[in-house]
Write a protein that holds these residues in place. Sequence first.
Motif, mmCIF file in Angstrom:
data_model
loop_
_atom_site.group_PDB
_atom_site.id
_atom_site.type_symbol
_atom_site.label_atom_id
_atom_site.label_comp_id
_atom_site.label_asym_id
_atom_site.label_seq_id
_atom_site.Cartn_x
_atom_site.Cartn_y
_atom_site.Cartn_z
ATOM 1 N N THR A 196 0.855 -1.198 0.000
ATOM 2 C CA THR A 196 0.000 0.000 0.000
ATOM 3 C C THR A 196 0.891 1.249 0.000
ATOM 4 O O THR A 196 1.087 1.863 1.046
ATOM 5 C CB THR A 196 -0.932 0.023 1.237
ATOM 6 O OG1 THR A 196 -0.115 -0.153 2.413
ATOM 7 C CG2 THR A 196 -1.973 -1.069 1.184
ATOM 8 N N GLY A 203 -5.223 3.937 1.509
ATOM 9 C CA GLY A 203 -6.546 3.735 0.921
ATOM 10 C C GLY A 203 -6.559 2.896 -0.340
ATOM 11 O O GLY A 203 -7.620 2.506 -0.807
ATOM 12 N N SER A 204 -5.406 2.662 -0.949
ATOM 13 C CA SER A 204 -5.388 1.810 -2.146
ATOM 14 C C SER A 204 -4.196 0.852 -2.051
ATOM 15 O O SER A 204 -3.285 1.064 -1.254
ATOM 16 C CB SER A 204 -5.287 2.657 -3.418
ATOM 17 O OG SER A 204 -4.087 3.396 -3.392
ATOM 18 N N GLU A 219 -1.415 -1.859 -4.358
ATOM 19 C CA GLU A 219 -0.790 -2.092 -5.656
ATOM 20 C C GLU A 219 -0.312 -3.538 -5.666
ATOM 21 O O GLU A 219 0.177 -4.030 -4.647
ATOM 22 C CB GLU A 219 0.410 -1.144 -5.783
ATOM 23 C CG GLU A 219 1.079 -1.102 -7.122
ATOM 24 C CD GLU A 219 2.179 -0.035 -7.136
ATOM 25 O OE1 GLU A 219 2.035 0.938 -7.877
ATOM 26 O OE2 GLU A 219 3.172 -0.193 -6.407
ATOM 27 N N SER A 253 -11.393 0.398 5.669
ATOM 28 C CA SER A 253 -11.342 -0.834 4.892
ATOM 29 C C SER A 253 -10.164 -1.698 5.341
ATOM 30 O O SER A 253 -9.245 -1.223 6.022
ATOM 31 C CB SER A 253 -11.183 -0.501 3.404
ATOM 32 O OG SER A 253 -9.884 0.036 3.188
ATOM 33 N N VAL A 312 -7.879 -2.700 3.430
ATOM 34 C CA VAL A 312 -6.676 -2.171 2.758
ATOM 35 C C VAL A 312 -6.141 -0.948 3.527
ATOM 36 O O VAL A 312 -4.926 -0.766 3.652
ATOM 37 C CB VAL A 312 -7.003 -1.841 1.286
ATOM 38 C CG1 VAL A 312 -5.922 -0.989 0.653
ATOM 39 C CG2 VAL A 312 -7.190 -3.140 0.497
ATOM 40 N N GLU A 313 -7.048 -0.143 4.064
ATOM 41 C CA GLU A 313 -6.590 0.974 4.914
ATOM 42 C C GLU A 313 -5.901 0.441 6.170
ATOM 43 O O GLU A 313 -4.867 0.964 6.605
ATOM 44 C CB GLU A 313 -7.770 1.884 5.282
ATOM 45 C CG GLU A 313 -8.238 2.739 4.108
ATOM 46 C CD GLU A 313 -9.551 3.469 4.378
ATOM 47 O OE1 GLU A 313 -9.659 4.634 3.970
ATOM 48 O OE2 GLU A 313 -10.474 2.875 4.982
ATOM 49 N N TYR A 362 -2.440 -0.591 5.460
ATOM 50 C CA TYR A 362 -1.523 0.563 5.436
ATOM 51 C C TYR A 362 -1.052 0.887 6.859
ATOM 52 O O TYR A 362 0.140 1.114 7.099
ATOM 53 C CB TYR A 362 -2.221 1.773 4.805
ATOM 54 C CG TYR A 362 -1.310 2.977 4.656
ATOM 55 C CD1 TYR A 362 -0.662 3.236 3.454
ATOM 56 C CD2 TYR A 362 -1.091 3.850 5.721
ATOM 57 C CE1 TYR A 362 0.186 4.336 3.312
ATOM 58 C CE2 TYR A 362 -0.244 4.939 5.597
ATOM 59 C CZ TYR A 362 0.379 5.185 4.389
ATOM 60 O OH TYR A 362 1.228 6.261 4.258
ATOM 61 N N ALA A 415 -7.769 -7.527 -5.966
ATOM 62 C CA ALA A 415 -8.411 -6.982 -4.757
ATOM 63 C C ALA A 415 -8.985 -8.114 -3.904
ATOM 64 O O ALA A 415 -8.836 -8.123 -2.677
ATOM 65 C CB ALA A 415 -9.510 -5.996 -5.142
#
Length: 478
Positions: A18, A22-23, A25, A396, A398-399, A402, A449
Motif C-alpha cells: 500500500t 486507501g489503495s 498495488e 477498509s 486495505v486501509e 496501510y 483486490a
Amino acid sequence: MTTTTAAAHAIRGTFFHTPEYGSFEMLEQALIELDGHGAIERITLPADPAYPERLRAVREADEREHGYLLELDEHEVALPGFVDLHVHAPQWPQAGIALDEPLEVWLNERTFPLEARFGIPEGGDPTGGDFAQPIYLDLVGTLLSRGTTTCVYFGSADRRSSEVLAQSCAQLNQRAVVGKVVMDDPAANPAFYRDASPEQALADTEDFIAAVERHAARSAANDPRFPGLFPAVTPRFIPSCTEAALRGLGEIARAHDAYVQSHCDESQWQSGVARERFGTSDAEALADFGLLKRKTIMAHGTFLLDGEAEIFRATGAALAHCPISNAYFGNAVCPVRRIHGQGVTIGLGTDISGGFSPSLYDNIRMAVMASRILEDGVDARVPSERRGAGEPSRISAVEALYLATKGGGEALDLPIGSFEVGRALDMQVIDLKRPFADLTGNGVFTSPADQLERILYLATPENIRTVWVQGQQVFARG
Ligand code: GUN
Ligand code: FE
C-alpha cells in the motif's frame, strides 16, 4: 549469534503493498534487487524492456552464489513485514488471560506483579537468569513468525532485563525500538515495583539508552544488514510518573533525539487523570513535558479530543491504534478515520497483553470490525439515526493494512513498510495453497483486490512460510 539462514540479493515474485493510504498495488512477477544493506535498489516489472536482461543477470549471479536470487513459487505472494507499534514484552506470559478487570485494577493486581518478576538483582545474571531471556526470545520469535519485522516494545521498569529484551531482538534480527519503563510515583505504584526515585529513573534511562546504542553499533559493525535497534524514552503513562520524571524524560528525549513511547487517552479513567492533576488534557500535559514530537508513539488515543489530535498533527507525534486491547480496556472505539483525517500519523499495535493476540492480522481484522461497529452503533433499541457515531467511521481492510505497514514506518520515521526503492526489504512470504488453509478461494474469485482481502481476513500462521528483514531470512516454517 543470529538465526539467519539466508540473505537474498534479488527476489522475483508477486508483491502486494500500500504505497498510498486507501489503495493497494500488486507488483506481478516483479524483480526486486537489493543493495548490500538489504534495501531495495531497483524494481523491474515484466513490461519493462530491461526485464529479460535483469532476470538473466540475477540468475547468472545465482549460479555463482547459491541463494543470490529468491524466486517465489507460483502459489506464493509477498506482503511487507508488519510494524507493531505497541507491545509490553514482560506481559507475554499473561497473553490471553486475566482480561476481566478494568485497566487500573488489571495493572495493579495482575500486571505489576508479573512485570516485577523481570527484575535482575544488582550483580545478578545479566542474561536475566532463567526467567526473562527465554520469555523474550520466545516472544520475539513468535512475532517474527506472524510477519512482524519491526516492533516497538515496553520492557519492564528494570533497566538490565530491558537490555536483555533489546539483545534478544538483535539476536533474532528483528528491527526494534525498546524502552525501560519509568514508573516512579510512590503514590501510584506498589513498593515492590517502581523506580526508587525520579533521579534514579532518569539515570537508569540514560544508562539504558547508552547500553542499547552500544549494542546497536556493535551489531551494525558486524553485519551490514543489521536491521536496527533503537532505545526509547518510556514513561509508562502520566498516572504512574512524577512531574520531575516526566519533565526529565522530555529533556532526555530531546537531548538524544530519542524515540518516546507512552499511553495517551486510553480509557475513560486515564483520560481524566491529567485533567485532575494538571487541569489539561492528556495530550496537552504530554506536550508540556516535551514528550510529543516526531518519533513519539503514543498508544491508543481512544478518548483523544479534536484539539488533542491537532497537537499530535502539529508536533508530528504518532498514535498506535490497538483495537483488540481497546475492546477490553478502552471503554470506547478509537475513531481512527476521524483522527487520520485530521492529519495524525497512525499505525497498529497488538498491545500484548491488553490485546491477547501476537498477530497484526488479528488487529487488522479487529480495526475494520470495530470501525464498522462505531459507525453503526451497538444498541438495537436506539433508533438508527442516533445509534452510531453520527459520521462515517468505517475503514477498509486495505486501509488497515496501510496502518500495519507504511503507517508504522511513518510513525517511526524509518524507510520501511512498502516495496519502494530506498526502503528496507522486509517481507512475509504467504503460501496461498496450504492444506486446509487455502487462500485462493478455490479459484472462483481471483481479482487482485479479492486475493489481497482474502489474505488479510483469512491468513493463518500456517500460510506465513518465510519472513525476511532487511533481505535476510529470519523465520522459516518447518
Ligand atoms: N497503561 C499503563 N500501562 C499499561 C499497560 O501495561 N497496558 C495497557 N493496556 N495500558 C497501560
Ligand atoms: Fe499498552
